[in-house]
Design an enzyme around this catalytic site. Structure first.
Site, PDB file in Angstrom:
ATOM      1  N   ARG A 162      -0.829   6.711   1.433  1.00 11.36           N
ATOM      2  CA  ARG A 162      -1.196   5.285   1.511  1.00 11.36           C
ATOM      3  C   ARG A 162      -2.454   4.998   0.704  1.00 11.36           C
ATOM      4  NH1 ARG A 162       2.964   6.091   2.845  1.00 11.36           N
ATOM      5  NH2 ARG A 162       4.050   5.642   4.789  1.00 11.36           N
ATOM      6  N   SER A 237       2.675  -0.741  10.460  1.00  9.06           N
ATOM      7  CA  SER A 237       1.705   0.217  11.026  1.00  9.06           C
ATOM      8  C   SER A 237       0.294  -0.275  10.722  1.00  9.06           C
ATOM      9  CB  SER A 237       1.874   1.593  10.387  1.00  9.06           C
ATOM     10  OG  SER A 237       3.190   2.027  10.582  1.00  9.06           O
ATOM     11  N   GLU A 333      -4.677   0.988   8.046  1.00  7.27           N
ATOM     12  CA  GLU A 333      -3.859   1.024   6.828  1.00  7.27           C
ATOM     13  C   GLU A 333      -3.821  -0.396   6.240  1.00  7.27           C
ATOM     14  OE1 GLU A 333       0.111   2.850   7.173  1.00  7.27           O
ATOM     15  OE2 GLU A 333       0.892   1.185   5.983  1.00  7.27           O
TER      16      GLU A 333
HETATM   17  C1  LIG Z   1       7.293  -4.939   9.652  1.00  4.56           C
HETATM   18  C2  LIG Z   1       6.531  -4.199   8.575  1.00  4.56           C
HETATM   19  C3  LIG Z   1       6.875  -2.898   8.272  1.00  4.56           C
HETATM   20  C4  LIG Z   1       6.183  -2.182   7.257  1.00  4.56           C
HETATM   21  N1  LIG Z   1       6.573  -0.921   6.985  1.00  4.56           N
HETATM   22  C5  LIG Z   1       5.952  -0.237   6.004  1.00  4.56           C
HETATM   23  C6  LIG Z   1       6.373   1.095   5.685  1.00  4.56           C
HETATM   24  O1  LIG Z   1       7.316   1.636   6.251  1.00  4.56           O
HETATM   25  N2  LIG Z   1       5.693   1.759   4.708  1.00  4.56           N
HETATM   26  C7  LIG Z   1       4.665   1.182   4.031  1.00  4.56           C
HETATM   27  O2  LIG Z   1       4.101   1.849   3.158  1.00  4.56           O
HETATM   28  N3  LIG Z   1       4.260  -0.076   4.322  1.00  4.56           N
HETATM   29  C8  LIG Z   1       4.862  -0.789   5.275  1.00  4.56           C
HETATM   30  N4  LIG Z   1       4.449  -2.064   5.580  1.00  4.56           N
HETATM   31  C9  LIG Z   1       3.292  -2.636   4.858  1.00  4.56           C
HETATM   32  C10 LIG Z   1       3.649  -3.531   3.651  1.00  4.56           C
HETATM   33  O3  LIG Z   1       4.965  -3.962   3.729  1.00  4.56           O
HETATM   34  C11 LIG Z   1       3.450  -2.792   2.315  1.00  4.56           C
HETATM   35  O4  LIG Z   1       2.135  -2.315   2.202  1.00  4.56           O
HETATM   36  C12 LIG Z   1       3.759  -3.715   1.114  1.00  4.56           C
HETATM   37  O5  LIG Z   1       3.764  -2.968  -0.077  1.00  4.56           O
HETATM   38  C13 LIG Z   1       2.740  -4.851   0.958  1.00  4.56           C
HETATM   39  O6  LIG Z   1       3.234  -5.735  -0.038  1.00  4.56           O
HETATM   40  P1  LIG Z   1       2.758  -7.225  -0.137  1.00  4.56           P
HETATM   41  O7  LIG Z   1       3.329  -7.783  -1.392  1.00  4.56           O
HETATM   42  O8  LIG Z   1       3.065  -7.951   1.100  1.00  4.56           O
HETATM   43  O9  LIG Z   1       1.189  -7.019  -0.313  1.00  4.56           O
HETATM   44  P2  LIG Z   1       0.001  -7.947   0.215  1.00  4.56           P
HETATM   45  O10 LIG Z   1      -0.102  -7.827   1.697  1.00  4.56           O
HETATM   46  O11 LIG Z   1       0.116  -9.303  -0.358  1.00  4.56           O
HETATM   47  O12 LIG Z   1      -1.244  -7.204  -0.458  1.00  4.56           O
HETATM   48  C14 LIG Z   1      -1.647  -5.910  -0.033  1.00  4.56           C
HETATM   49  C15 LIG Z   1      -2.846  -5.473  -0.906  1.00  4.56           C
HETATM   50  O13 LIG Z   1      -2.422  -5.280  -2.250  1.00  4.56           O
HETATM   51  C16 LIG Z   1      -3.105  -6.172  -3.136  1.00  4.56           C
HETATM   52  N5  LIG Z   1      -2.097  -6.653  -4.084  1.00  4.56           N
HETATM   53  C17 LIG Z   1      -0.941  -7.315  -3.807  1.00  4.56           C
HETATM   54  N6  LIG Z   1      -0.247  -7.545  -4.938  1.00  4.56           N
HETATM   55  C18 LIG Z   1      -0.978  -7.017  -5.945  1.00  4.56           C
HETATM   56  C19 LIG Z   1      -0.805  -6.946  -7.356  1.00  4.56           C
HETATM   57  N7  LIG Z   1       0.260  -7.452  -7.975  1.00  4.56           N
HETATM   58  N8  LIG Z   1      -1.776  -6.319  -8.100  1.00  4.56           N
HETATM   59  C20 LIG Z   1      -2.872  -5.791  -7.514  1.00  4.56           C
HETATM   60  N9  LIG Z   1      -3.097  -5.856  -6.178  1.00  4.56           N
HETATM   61  C21 LIG Z   1      -2.158  -6.448  -5.406  1.00  4.56           C
HETATM   62  C22 LIG Z   1      -3.664  -7.293  -2.254  1.00  4.56           C
HETATM   63  O14 LIG Z   1      -4.825  -7.874  -2.818  1.00  4.56           O
HETATM   64  C23 LIG Z   1      -3.964  -6.520  -0.980  1.00  4.56           C
HETATM   65  O15 LIG Z   1      -5.180  -5.826  -1.087  1.00  4.56           O
HETATM   66  C24 LIG Z   1       5.121  -2.802   6.562  1.00  4.56           C
HETATM   67  C25 LIG Z   1       4.769  -4.130   6.875  1.00  4.56           C
HETATM   68  C26 LIG Z   1       5.484  -4.827   7.859  1.00  4.56           C
HETATM   69  C27 LIG Z   1       5.106  -6.261   8.154  1.00  4.56           C
END
Ligand SMILES: Cc1cc2nc3c(=O)[nH]c(=O)nc-3n(C[C@H](O)[C@H](O)[C@H](O)COP(=O)(O)OP(=O)(O)OC[C@H]3O[C@@H](n4cnc5c(N)ncnc54)[C@H](O)[C@@H]3O)c2cc1C
Length: 337
Positions: A162, A237, A333
């Site tokens: 992560r 998580s 995380e």
């Molecule tokens: C129900 C649920 C289950 C999940 N299960 C998992 C799992 O199994 N494994 C796992 O690893 N994660 C899991 N996650 C966490 C999440 O889905 C991941 O971390 C996902 O990749 C976040 O993507 P996002 O576009 O929503 O990012 P955001 O929440 O919008 O951003 C996360 C971070 O990344 C940065 N960011 C976003 N986009 C960019 C970009 N284009 N360039 C640079 N920085 C950027 C943001 O500034 C922030 O710091 C889960 C979340 C939920 C709600």
């Protein structure tokens, strides 16, 4: 491209927290992104993907840039592999399904992870024994200060559990605009040994699983275990599983011999944070509208109108109790803003 003032982010974060952005803009192309950054140089900015890995504890006094670049394509292929490129604003799970429909292997264990492609390298997303680094080739990213594009190879990204350079040395310096992955076309590296995948496949009478079967099994397991953010606000998580030294593990093990653990190297051991939280008595507890999920101790939830601060208070209480009870520090995380 329209910059909106005092914009509600409630629909843009899966915790469903009401927080406002001082300014908000959605960008749909690299050219637009460049223009926004150039024209708002003096403004602090904040990058938003799908909002599924963040806890908003306050209004964001910045220009929130929602990365909404769309498009995916096959770059090249040979007999064994295919290289695909996805723009950062593509929904991750939709990309997974698109690859599985074409029998491209590598993403199946990471089905149904919320969020967008651009964020996948940021925390090296992973599930069921697979991580993004296993298929990642490179990503294109814009330097926020200079608006120059830079290619990050897998080695450049310093992927860890992560973790990546985008959460460390390069934090807040780059915006990922697209990602290239290398997937298998045949001789897929099937990995069903993790979690309940084998059990789920047996339940469905599948003997020789296809990529689609594995993806469906992962989806079924996730739907039975994890709350759907559309129904109950959450960010998956909330904590990372702590990695502790072998010596420390041995000391804790004397007091808690039933503590599960995974040996990750000769000197380090990983402990499930969910088990620690459950043993600390937090599973299913509710504090106003903030709480810990009844089936998944690792998942903090918003029962309706919790503020980000209230959820943060719960997470701080959990961390303090676990440190006191087990002497183990657990780290969020989720990105706490
Ligand atoms: C129900 C649920 C289950 C999940 N299960 C998992 C799992 O199994 N494994 C796992 O690893 N994660 C899991 N996650 C966490 C999440 O889905 C991941 O971390 C996902 O990749 C976040 O993507 P996002 O576009 O929503 O990012 P955001 O929440 O919008 O951003 C996360 C971070 O990344 C940065 N960011 C976003 N986009 C960019 C970009 N284009 N360039 C640079 N920085 C950027 C943001 O500034 C922030 O710091 C889960 C979340 C939920 C709600």
């Amino acid at each position: 491209m329209q910059i909106q003032e005092n914009f509600s982010l409630k629909k843009y974060n899966t915790f469903g927290i009401e927080a406002k952005a001082k300014q908000f803009v959605a960008v749909h192309s690299v050219a637009d992104l460049k223009t926004v950054l150039r024209e708002n140089k003096s403004q602090p900015n904040f990058i938003l993907g799908g909002g599924s890995n963040m806890l908003l504890t306050q209004d964001i006094q910045a220009l929130v840039i929602h990365i909404d670049l769309k498009g995916k394509k096959i770059l090249k292929e040979d007999n064994d592999y295919v290289w695909i490129e996805s723009q950062a604003g593509e929904n991750w799970h939709e990309l997974v399904l698109w690859t599985i429909d074409q029998n491209f292997g590598g993403f199946e264990n990471m089905s149904l992870i919320p969020g967008n492609v651009g964020a996948t390298p940021v925390q090296n997303i992973g599930a069921y024994g697979t991580e993004i680094k296993d298929t990642f080739v490179s990503c294109e990213a814009m330097n926020i200060a200079t608006q120059q594009m830079k290619t990050f190879t897998k080695d450049d990204c310093h992927f860890g559990y992560r973790e990546s350079i985008f959460k460390q040395e390069a934090k807040d310096q780059f915006i990922i605009t697209s990602v290239v992955f290398k997937l298998t076309k045949r001789n897929h590296k099937i990995n069903i040994s993790y979690g309940d995948i084998t059990k789920e496949l047996e339940k469905q009478d599948v003997i020789t699983p296809s990529l689609k079967d594995i993806s469906n099994a992962v989806i079924a397991i996730r739907q039975s275990k994890l709350p759907d953010p559309k129904e109950l606000g959450n960010s998956g998580s909330f904590f990372k599983n702590p990695i502790i030294s072998k010596e420390k593990y041995e000391k804790v093990h004397i007091l808690h011999p039933e503590m599960p653990h995974y040996v990750i190297s000769e000197t380090e051991v990983k402990v499930p944070a969910g088990w620690l939280i459950e043993r600390a008595g937090f599973k299913g507890k509710r504090f106003g509208d903030a709480g810990i999920h009844k089936n998944q101790a690792l998942v903090l939830v918003n029962y309706g109108n919790a503020t980000g601060q209230e959820i943060l208070n719960v997470s701080t209480a959990i961390q303090a109790t676990i440190l006191q009870k087990f002497g183990i520090a657990i780290e969020a995380e989720v990105n706490v803003i």
